[in-house]
Design a protein around this motif. Sequence first.
Motif, PDB file in Angstrom:
ATOM      1  N   THR A   1     -60.332 105.273 -22.010  1.00  0.00           N
ATOM      2  CA  THR A   1     -59.358 104.336 -22.804  1.00  0.00           C
ATOM      3  C   THR A   1     -59.766 103.279 -23.548  1.00  0.00           C
ATOM      4  O   THR A   1     -60.621 102.475 -22.935  1.00  0.00           O
ATOM      5  CB  THR A   1     -57.972 103.925 -22.104  1.00  0.00           C
ATOM      6  N   ASP A   2     -59.630 102.979 -24.846  1.00  0.00           N
ATOM      7  CA  ASP A   2     -60.606 101.947 -25.541  1.00  0.00           C
ATOM      8  C   ASP A   2     -59.817 100.722 -25.192  1.00  0.00           C
ATOM      9  O   ASP A   2     -60.550  99.749 -25.252  1.00  0.00           O
ATOM     10  CB  ASP A   2     -60.192 102.149 -27.081  1.00  0.00           C
ATOM     11  N   ASP A   3     -58.531 100.698 -24.969  1.00  0.00           N
ATOM     12  CA  ASP A   3     -57.809  99.414 -24.782  1.00  0.00           C
ATOM     13  C   ASP A   3     -58.039  98.878 -23.545  1.00  0.00           C
ATOM     14  O   ASP A   3     -57.928  99.490 -22.395  1.00  0.00           O
ATOM     15  CB  ASP A   3     -56.402  99.387 -25.190  1.00  0.00           C
ATOM     16  N   ILE A   4     -58.780  97.785 -23.328  1.00  0.00           N
ATOM     17  CA  ILE A   4     -59.137  97.216 -22.088  1.00  0.00           C
ATOM     18  C   ILE A   4     -58.016  96.821 -20.925  1.00  0.00           C
ATOM     19  O   ILE A   4     -57.938  97.336 -19.868  1.00  0.00           O
ATOM     20  CB  ILE A   4     -59.916  95.782 -22.125  1.00  0.00           C
ATOM     21  N   LEU A   5     -56.915  96.481 -21.362  1.00  0.00           N
ATOM     22  CA  LEU A   5     -55.878  96.190 -20.774  1.00  0.00           C
ATOM     23  C   LEU A   5     -55.151  97.307 -20.241  1.00  0.00           C
ATOM     24  O   LEU A   5     -54.736  97.442 -18.891  1.00  0.00           O
ATOM     25  CB  LEU A   5     -54.650  94.997 -21.497  1.00  0.00           C
ATOM     26  N   ALA A   6     -55.265  98.401 -21.062  1.00  0.00           N
ATOM     27  CA  ALA A   6     -54.365  99.680 -20.838  1.00  0.00           C
ATOM     28  C   ALA A   6     -55.453 100.328 -19.699  1.00  0.00           C
ATOM     29  O   ALA A   6     -54.881 101.011 -18.691  1.00  0.00           O
ATOM     30  CB  ALA A   6     -54.126 100.419 -21.988  1.00  0.00           C
ATOM     31  N   ARG A   7     -56.750 100.310 -19.725  1.00  0.00           N
ATOM     32  CA  ARG A   7     -57.561 100.918 -18.801  1.00  0.00           C
ATOM     33  C   ARG A   7     -57.612 100.152 -17.395  1.00  0.00           C
ATOM     34  O   ARG A   7     -57.038 100.839 -16.507  1.00  0.00           O
ATOM     35  CB  ARG A   7     -59.135 100.819 -19.547  1.00  0.00           C
ATOM     36  N   GLU A   8     -57.324  98.729 -17.538  1.00  0.00           N
ATOM     37  CA  GLU A   8     -57.025  98.104 -16.254  1.00  0.00           C
ATOM     38  C   GLU A   8     -55.848  98.612 -15.505  1.00  0.00           C
ATOM     39  O   GLU A   8     -55.732  98.968 -14.359  1.00  0.00           O
ATOM     40  CB  GLU A   8     -57.115  96.757 -16.294  1.00  0.00           C
ATOM     41  N   ARG A   9     -54.769  98.592 -16.380  1.00  0.00           N
ATOM     42  CA  ARG A   9     -53.414  99.282 -15.689  1.00  0.00           C
ATOM     43  C   ARG A   9     -53.564 100.568 -15.264  1.00  0.00           C
ATOM     44  O   ARG A   9     -53.087 100.929 -14.187  1.00  0.00           O
ATOM     45  CB  ARG A   9     -52.494  98.909 -16.889  1.00  0.00           C
ATOM     46  N   GLY A  10     -54.331 101.219 -16.202  1.00  0.00           N
ATOM     47  CA  GLY A  10     -54.399 102.797 -15.565  1.00  0.00           C
ATOM     48  C   GLY A  10     -55.107 102.993 -14.428  1.00  0.00           C
ATOM     49  O   GLY A  10     -54.663 103.566 -13.427  1.00  0.00           O
ATOM     50  N   ILE A  11     -56.162 102.338 -14.131  1.00  0.00           N
ATOM     51  CA  ILE A  11     -56.669 102.136 -12.776  1.00  0.00           C
ATOM     52  C   ILE A  11     -55.884 101.785 -11.740  1.00  0.00           C
ATOM     53  O   ILE A  11     -55.897 102.549 -10.647  1.00  0.00           O
ATOM     54  CB  ILE A  11     -58.097 101.397 -12.769  1.00  0.00           C
ATOM     55  N   ASP A  12     -55.181 100.770 -11.701  1.00  0.00           N
ATOM     56  CA  ASP A  12     -54.218 100.236 -10.943  1.00  0.00           C
ATOM     57  C   ASP A  12     -53.272 101.262 -10.471  1.00  0.00           C
ATOM     58  O   ASP A  12     -52.632 101.290  -9.338  1.00  0.00           O
ATOM     59  CB  ASP A  12     -53.693  98.949 -11.304  1.00  0.00           C
ATOM     60  N   ASP A  13     -52.818 101.894 -11.617  1.00  0.00           N
ATOM     61  CA  ASP A  13     -51.842 102.936 -11.484  1.00  0.00           C
ATOM     62  C   ASP A  13     -52.188 104.029 -10.528  1.00  0.00           C
ATOM     63  O   ASP A  13     -51.758 104.631  -9.516  1.00  0.00           O
ATOM     64  CB  ASP A  13     -51.271 103.594 -12.742  1.00  0.00           C
ATOM     65  N   LEU A  14     -53.596 104.267 -10.679  1.00  0.00           N
ATOM     66  CA  LEU A  14     -54.118 105.413  -9.843  1.00  0.00           C
ATOM     67  C   LEU A  14     -54.168 104.893  -8.450  1.00  0.00           C
ATOM     68  O   LEU A  14     -54.164 105.678  -7.611  1.00  0.00           O
ATOM     69  CB  LEU A  14     -55.512 105.676 -10.445  1.00  0.00           C
ATOM     70  N   MET A  15     -54.518 103.610  -8.220  1.00  0.00           N
ATOM     71  CA  MET A  15     -54.745 102.901  -6.840  1.00  0.00           C
ATOM     72  C   MET A  15     -53.245 103.320  -6.367  1.00  0.00           C
ATOM     73  O   MET A  15     -52.981 103.130  -5.043  1.00  0.00           O
ATOM     74  CB  MET A  15     -55.184 101.626  -7.107  1.00  0.00           C
ATOM     75  N   TRP A  16     -52.361 102.757  -7.025  1.00  0.00           N
ATOM     76  CA  TRP A  16     -50.791 102.543  -6.611  1.00  0.00           C
ATOM     77  C   TRP A  16     -50.396 104.050  -6.037  1.00  0.00           C
ATOM     78  O   TRP A  16     -49.557 104.066  -5.111  1.00  0.00           O
ATOM     79  CB  TRP A  16     -49.983 102.170  -7.634  1.00  0.00           C
ATOM     80  N   GLU A  17     -50.717 105.050  -7.088  1.00  0.00           N
ATOM     81  CA  GLU A  17     -50.624 106.200  -6.671  1.00  0.00           C
ATOM     82  C   GLU A  17     -51.112 106.908  -5.290  1.00  0.00           C
ATOM     83  O   GLU A  17     -50.449 107.733  -4.535  1.00  0.00           O
ATOM     84  CB  GLU A  17     -50.893 107.236  -7.871  1.00  0.00           C
ATOM     85  N   LYS A  18     -52.209 106.319  -5.359  1.00  0.00           N
ATOM     86  CA  LYS A  18     -52.911 106.839  -4.024  1.00  0.00           C
ATOM     87  C   LYS A  18     -52.530 106.269  -2.730  1.00  0.00           C
ATOM     88  O   LYS A  18     -52.485 107.020  -1.631  1.00  0.00           O
ATOM     89  CB  LYS A  18     -54.451 106.347  -4.076  1.00  0.00           C
ATOM     90  N   ILE A  19     -52.211 104.993  -2.993  1.00  0.00           N
ATOM     91  CA  ILE A  19     -51.600 104.400  -1.809  1.00  0.00           C
ATOM     92  C   ILE A  19     -50.109 105.081  -1.307  1.00  0.00           C
ATOM     93  O   ILE A  19     -49.911 105.261  -0.221  1.00  0.00           O
ATOM     94  CB  ILE A  19     -50.936 102.812  -1.926  1.00  0.00           C
ATOM     95  N   ASP A  20     -49.400 105.380  -2.332  1.00  0.00           N
ATOM     96  CA  ASP A  20     -48.074 106.237  -2.105  1.00  0.00           C
ATOM     97  C   ASP A  20     -48.448 107.623  -1.364  1.00  0.00           C
ATOM     98  O   ASP A  20     -47.883 108.011  -0.394  1.00  0.00           O
ATOM     99  CB  ASP A  20     -47.553 106.593  -3.383  1.00  0.00           C
ATOM    100  N   ASN A  21     -49.706 108.246  -2.047  1.00  0.00           N
ATOM    101  CA  ASN A  21     -50.148 109.571  -1.165  1.00  0.00           C
ATOM    102  C   ASN A  21     -50.334 109.345   0.393  1.00  0.00           C
ATOM    103  O   ASN A  21     -50.175 110.245   1.208  1.00  0.00           O
ATOM    104  CB  ASN A  21     -51.078 110.032  -1.780  1.00  0.00           C
ATOM    105  N   LEU A  22     -51.023 108.074   0.364  1.00  0.00           N
ATOM    106  CA  LEU A  22     -51.484 107.788   1.852  1.00  0.00           C
ATOM    107  C   LEU A  22     -50.284 107.371   2.830  1.00  0.00           C
ATOM    108  O   LEU A  22     -50.594 107.503   4.064  1.00  0.00           O
ATOM    109  CB  LEU A  22     -52.810 106.670   1.853  1.00  0.00           C
TER     110      LEU A  22
END
Length: 203
Positions: free
Chosen positions: A123-144
């Motif tokens: 993703t080109d947008d830096i803020l969107a990229r950071e939010r996307g990574i944190d969304d993945l982390m959030w999803e992983k925590i939910d799965n765990l």
Amino acid sequence: MNNYEYIIASLPDITQDWKESEDMPADSIVSWIKENCSARDRELIGFLEKGFSPESLDMEFYREALSHRNAFLREYFRFDLNVRNAKVSYLNKALGRPAETDIFLRDGEEFEEEAKTDAVLATDDILARERGIDDLMWEKIDNLTTFDYFDIEAILGFIAKLQIVMRWRRLDPQTGREMFSRLVNEVRGSYTGVREAADAAVK
């Protein structure tokens, strides 16, 4: 004696206008949780917090994390390591460097979320990229913590999410408030659902 149900049920009410001046600000919640946990659980929380400090993220830390007796800590930091390595790999490719340059540690396990992570990193947008990574982390925590309601894994998952929230409060206060409300609502929703199921079962 563990107080998991009490801790989860006692989380403060948060509104969209939540501010630092509330009786239980976000940076005080972990301290309050620790006060109501056993010494053994405080040790687990301490290890999780250690992983939030860049100065602690060395080879020795990840080796200890990947062999930790607690499943949440083990898998959370495995994912964290894989995401960090994915970031380095992306930069290596973008800069034309050898693929393994600065890769920290390979644990030999398959990184199931690799494709999702690569898509976010592109993703080109830096803020969107950071939010996307944190969304993945959030999803992983939910799965765990899918089946963890009143145990230390649920508490560790909450603290890990709270760390994400605090980071966004520094980057974007409004987003941070929204994510904090989301976090509290998720935990309260789980608590309410479990209590209702339990009440129905005894009727």
